[in-house]
Every structure is written in structure tokens, then in C-alpha cells.
Design an enzyme around this catalytic site. Structure first.
Site, PDB file in Angstrom:
ATOM      1  N   LYS A 138      -8.732  -0.312  -6.130  1.00 26.61           N
ATOM      2  CA  LYS A 138      -8.819   0.310  -4.806  1.00 26.61           C
ATOM      3  C   LYS A 138     -10.111   1.110  -4.696  1.00 26.61           C
ATOM      4  O   LYS A 138     -10.365   2.008  -5.496  1.00 26.61           O
ATOM      5  CB  LYS A 138      -7.607   1.246  -4.609  1.00 26.61           C
ATOM      6  CG  LYS A 138      -7.624   2.068  -3.334  1.00 26.61           C
ATOM      7  CD  LYS A 138      -7.434   1.218  -2.102  1.00 26.61           C
ATOM      8  CE  LYS A 138      -7.608   2.026  -0.823  1.00 26.61           C
ATOM      9  NZ  LYS A 138      -6.476   2.863  -0.485  1.00 26.61           N
ATOM     10  N   HIS A 197      -4.874  -0.842   5.573  1.00 30.46           N
ATOM     11  CA  HIS A 197      -4.362  -0.136   6.762  1.00 30.46           C
ATOM     12  C   HIS A 197      -5.299  -0.240   7.959  1.00 30.46           C
ATOM     13  O   HIS A 197      -5.834   0.764   8.425  1.00 30.46           O
ATOM     14  CB  HIS A 197      -4.015   1.321   6.451  1.00 30.46           C
ATOM     15  CG  HIS A 197      -5.021   2.057   5.600  1.00 30.46           C
ATOM     16  ND1 HIS A 197      -6.362   2.092   5.879  1.00 30.46           N
ATOM     17  CD2 HIS A 197      -4.859   2.794   4.474  1.00 30.46           C
ATOM     18  CE1 HIS A 197      -6.979   2.823   4.956  1.00 30.46           C
ATOM     19  NE2 HIS A 197      -6.088   3.251   4.102  1.00 30.46           N
ATOM     20  N   HIS A 244       1.741   5.223  -1.678  1.00 32.36           N
ATOM     21  CA  HIS A 244       1.409   6.419  -2.467  1.00 32.36           C
ATOM     22  C   HIS A 244       2.696   7.019  -3.006  1.00 32.36           C
ATOM     23  O   HIS A 244       3.542   7.464  -2.230  1.00 32.36           O
ATOM     24  CB  HIS A 244       0.696   7.460  -1.596  1.00 32.36           C
ATOM     25  CG  HIS A 244      -0.603   6.972  -1.034  1.00 32.36           C
ATOM     26  ND1 HIS A 244      -1.805   7.146  -1.672  1.00 32.36           N
ATOM     27  CD2 HIS A 244      -0.887   6.287   0.106  1.00 32.36           C
ATOM     28  CE1 HIS A 244      -2.775   6.593  -0.957  1.00 32.36           C
ATOM     29  NE2 HIS A 244      -2.243   6.065   0.128  1.00 32.36           N
ATOM     30  N   ASP A 291       1.287   2.458   3.552  1.00 32.39           N
ATOM     31  CA  ASP A 291       0.441   3.644   3.381  1.00 32.39           C
ATOM     32  C   ASP A 291       1.293   4.911   3.496  1.00 32.39           C
ATOM     33  O   ASP A 291       0.822   5.951   3.952  1.00 32.39           O
ATOM     34  CB  ASP A 291      -0.719   3.676   4.387  1.00 32.39           C
ATOM     35  CG  ASP A 291      -1.770   4.722   4.023  1.00 32.39           C
ATOM     36  OD1 ASP A 291      -1.780   5.180   2.862  1.00 32.39           O
ATOM     37  OD2 ASP A 291      -2.565   5.090   4.904  1.00 32.39           O
ATOM     38  N   HIS A 323       0.882  -1.195   0.000  1.00 35.09           N
ATOM     39  CA  HIS A 323       0.000   0.000   0.000  1.00 35.09           C
ATOM     40  C   HIS A 323       0.904   1.224   0.000  1.00 35.09           C
ATOM     41  O   HIS A 323       1.420   1.625   1.043  1.00 35.09           O
ATOM     42  CB  HIS A 323      -0.915   0.005   1.232  1.00 35.09           C
ATOM     43  CG  HIS A 323      -1.888   1.144   1.233  1.00 35.09           C
ATOM     44  ND1 HIS A 323      -3.227   0.974   1.477  1.00 35.09           N
ATOM     45  CD2 HIS A 323      -1.719   2.470   1.027  1.00 35.09           C
ATOM     46  CE1 HIS A 323      -3.842   2.139   1.412  1.00 35.09           C
ATOM     47  NE2 HIS A 323      -2.936   3.078   1.151  1.00 35.09           N
ATOM     48  N   HIS A 341     -10.514   1.167   1.398  1.00 32.19           N
ATOM     49  CA  HIS A 341     -10.286   2.104   2.506  1.00 32.19           C
ATOM     50  C   HIS A 341     -11.546   2.050   3.358  1.00 32.19           C
ATOM     51  O   HIS A 341     -12.564   2.635   3.012  1.00 32.19           O
ATOM     52  CB  HIS A 341     -10.029   3.519   1.973  1.00 32.19           C
ATOM     53  CG  HIS A 341      -9.724   4.494   3.068  1.00 32.19           C
ATOM     54  ND1 HIS A 341      -8.496   5.111   3.207  1.00 32.19           N
ATOM     55  CD2 HIS A 341     -10.470   4.928   4.112  1.00 32.19           C
ATOM     56  CE1 HIS A 341      -8.512   5.897   4.277  1.00 32.19           C
ATOM     57  NE2 HIS A 341      -9.705   5.808   4.841  1.00 32.19           N
TER      58      HIS A 341
END
Ligand code: NCD
Ligand code: ZN
Length: 335
Positions: A95, A168, A15, A240, A13, A134
Site C-alpha cells: 500500500k 477508495h 483498517h 476503508d 480495504h 491512496h
């Protein structure tokens, strides 16, 4: 000196953003990880095959000298079967964000109506495309994840062949869900193994510890630690890591996201070592993800050593978690 080797670490995960930020942060992950599941919440979000391919190329262009596999994702909408069949070879997962729940999620799902989602979720089940979620409701911030459990149950029950990853996770409620449905899995960040709400707002307010979902109670952290340290087979590491420029974090409207990628393996070694569970770290940080996602990353061996390491104050204009703090493990070499 005490050392510990990790093979093919994976960050499921991640970004990486775009543009200058991508150029700054992608090499940091590529240095110590073999691959990562790349989040699609760009502006605008990644929702076409052209976007997936072009973004992957932009990522690869920032890491010419390192082996790193960006496992690409699409931003969920109700895609049709034909599109998903075409997309499947190019993506690792899709996602799903509830609309407006976190950074760049405005185009997410505004209500979970199964009839509207059925074609997409059934096609994903058949094509074996995992759904990463999420999982937060729009309720009171500390209860958002626990309240979302009913949505996970709805999805898990109605689409038993769909692999659903609770992203997460931060609560004991989410940990308990792992045992309840065969098709539910989870990622856990490193910051949620260290932080509780006290580290965000218990003393002076700490913007660099502020993320969604927010760090919870000590007993929630205990539940996360239990499954992470035991490398529960349905749980894998996903940092994350979510970089924002310093002025967006140290601001009257602080953006959500903890930047942890460059210190993640060091902090994982520290906490697994503290609990005498270093032997389980390999499964948590790679093997479980390999079996859940059916991936086989190319060889990379990271050797960590137990010595004091001062976390840099910044990486260009991004402040990492624990900036300036001395942690107990460091990266010795990568092969
Ligand atoms: C993430 C981001 O900044 O993109 N922020 C965060 O607090 N984790 C989005 C997300 O994963 O929620
Ligand atoms: Zn995220």
C-alpha cells in the site's frame, strides 16, 4: 420476508488498528466477512516481514471463533528485489501513501520519481504483487483525487504489468481511468455510495462522515454507483472502515475515517436493492476481488433480510456511520 444470500464477502480495504481497538473491531469484520485486505498504516507502519507476521498473529488472536483471512500488506517504500521475493508469499499487496495525506501516512512517498521507484515496481510486477494506492495530491481538498490521475497514468504506462488498485475512489475522473488502462483497478467504499460533501459539512458538521478522500459531488457519487451497481469487473468493495476513538472524532481536530465495517453488508444490500441490482452484489462484494487478487476464500454464507435495523450508537468507544439511524436491511444469519 425478502432475504438475500452472499457467499464469502470480502472487504478489500480495511483498517483494524492494534491493541484494544483491534480487539474491539476485528471480531465485527470477522463475523460477516470471509477476509479483508489489512491496511499497514500502524504507528510505526508495517515495513518488515517480522512486522507482517506478528501483526497477522495479533489479528488472529482476536478472532478465535470465526473464520477470517487477514490478507496482509506492507507500507510502501523503495524495497529491494531480494526483500520482495522473500516477502511475496506473506503479503497480498503493498500500500502506497503519499506522505502526510491521511491518517498515519507521514512515512509515505514524498515525490513520485520513477527512477527511484523502478526497482521496487519492476520486482512487484514480476512477483505479481499488486500496488494499492491512496490517490490524492496535496492540492485543494476537493480536487486532490482528480489531480492525482496524472500519477496513476505515469505508473500505469511505465509499469504495464503491475496491477495498480486505485483505493477508495470518489470521483468520476477515477471511474473514467478504469477504461483507459488495462492494469488499473479500483475499490469503492460503502460510504462513498451514500454520502456527498453535503453529508459532511452541508448542514451541521458531521465528524463521523469525515474521511479521506472526502465525499464529493452528487455527479461523482452517480459515477461510483454506476460501476458499483453494475459490478464492473475491475471494481471491488473495500470499506476503508477506519475506526478512531470517539474523542478523536468529536474533537477540534477531527481524525479522518468512517467506521462502517459492522453495517457495510446491510447498507450494500439496501442500496443494491433500491436500484434493483441485488443480483450484482455478489460480484461487487466478493467475486471480482477473487479474480483480481486470485484468492479463494473458505466457505462463508451470510443471509441478509429486509427488515428495519437500528444501527448501534457505538461499538465500545467507536461511533459507527449512521449511528442510531434505522436502515432497511439486517444480517439474519452467518454460516
Ligand atoms: C484512514 C485511517 O484512518 O487510517 N482514514 C480515512 O479517512 N480513510 C486512512 C486512509 O485510508 O486514508
Ligand atoms: Zn484506508
Amino acid at each position: 420476508m425478502k432475504t438475500h444470500k452472499l457467499l464469502m464477502p470480502l472487504d478489500m480495504h480495511l483498517h483494524l488498528r492494534d491493541g484494544v481497538m483491534l480487539e474491539n473491531v476485528a471480531p465485527l469484520s470477522a463475523y460477516s466477512f470471509s477476509g479483508g485486505l489489512i491496511m499497514p498504516n500502524l504507528v510505526p507502519p508495517i515495513q518488515t516481514l517480522e512486522d507482517v507476521k506478528a501483526y497477522k498473529e495479533r489479528i488472529m488472536a482476536t478472532i478465535p471463533n470465526d473464520y477470517f483471512e487477514p490478507y496482509m500488506t506492507l507500507f510502501y517504500k523503495n524495497y529491494d528485489k531480494a526483500f520482495l521475493a522473500m516477502a511475496a508469499p506473506h503479503i497480498m499487496a503493498i500500500k502506497l501513501y503519499p506522505a502526510g495525506i491521511t491518517t498515519n501516512s507521514e512515512g509515505g512517498v514524498s515525490s513520485f520519481k520513477l527512477d527511484e521507484m523502478r526497482e521496487t515496481l519492476e520486482a512487484m510486477s514480476i512477483l505479481e504483487i499488486p500496488l494499492c494506492v491512496h490517490g490524492e495530491s496535496d492540492g485543494f481538498v476537493m480536487d486532490r483525487e482528480a489531480e492525482f490521475m496524472s500519477v496513476y497514468e505515469l505508473l500505469a504506462k511505465n509499469f504495464p504489468k503491475l496491477k495498480i488498485i486505485m483505493e477508495h475512489i470518489t470521483t468520476k475522473e477515477a471511474v473514467a481511468m478504469l477504461e483507459k488502462y488495462e492494469n488499473l483497478y479500483a475499490t469503492i467504499t460503502v460510504h462513498h455510495l451514500y454520502l456527498t460533501l453535503d453529508d459532511v459539512v452541508g448542514g451541521m458538521m458531521m465528524p463521523h462522515n469525515f474521511c479521506k478522500p472526502i465525499a464529493k459531488r452528487p455527479q461523482d457519487r452517480e459515477a461510483l454507483l454506476r460501476v458499483a451497481l453494475d459490478a464492473h469487473p475491475k471494481v471491488m468493495f473495500g470499506s476503508d472502515s477506519a475506526p478512531h476513538p470517539k474523542d478523536k472524532k468529536e474533537s477540534s481536530g477531527c481524525a479522518a475515517g468512517v467506521f462502517s465495517a459492522p453495517i457495510a453488508l446491510q447498507l450494500l444490500c439496501e442500496i443494491f436493492d433500491k436500484h434493483n441490482k441485488l443480483d450484482n452484489l455478489q460480484a461487487f462484494v466478493s467475486d471480482n476481488a477473487q479474480s483480481i487478487y486470485k484468492i479463494c476464500p473458505e466457505f462463508k454464507e451470510v443471509t441478509l433480510e429486509k427488515r428495519a435495523f437500528e444501527v448501534p450508537q457505538s461499538y465500545a468507544n467507536v461511533i459507527p456511520m449512521y449511528a442510531g439511524k434505522t436502515i432497511e436491511w439486517a444480517i439474519q444469519s452467518v454460516e
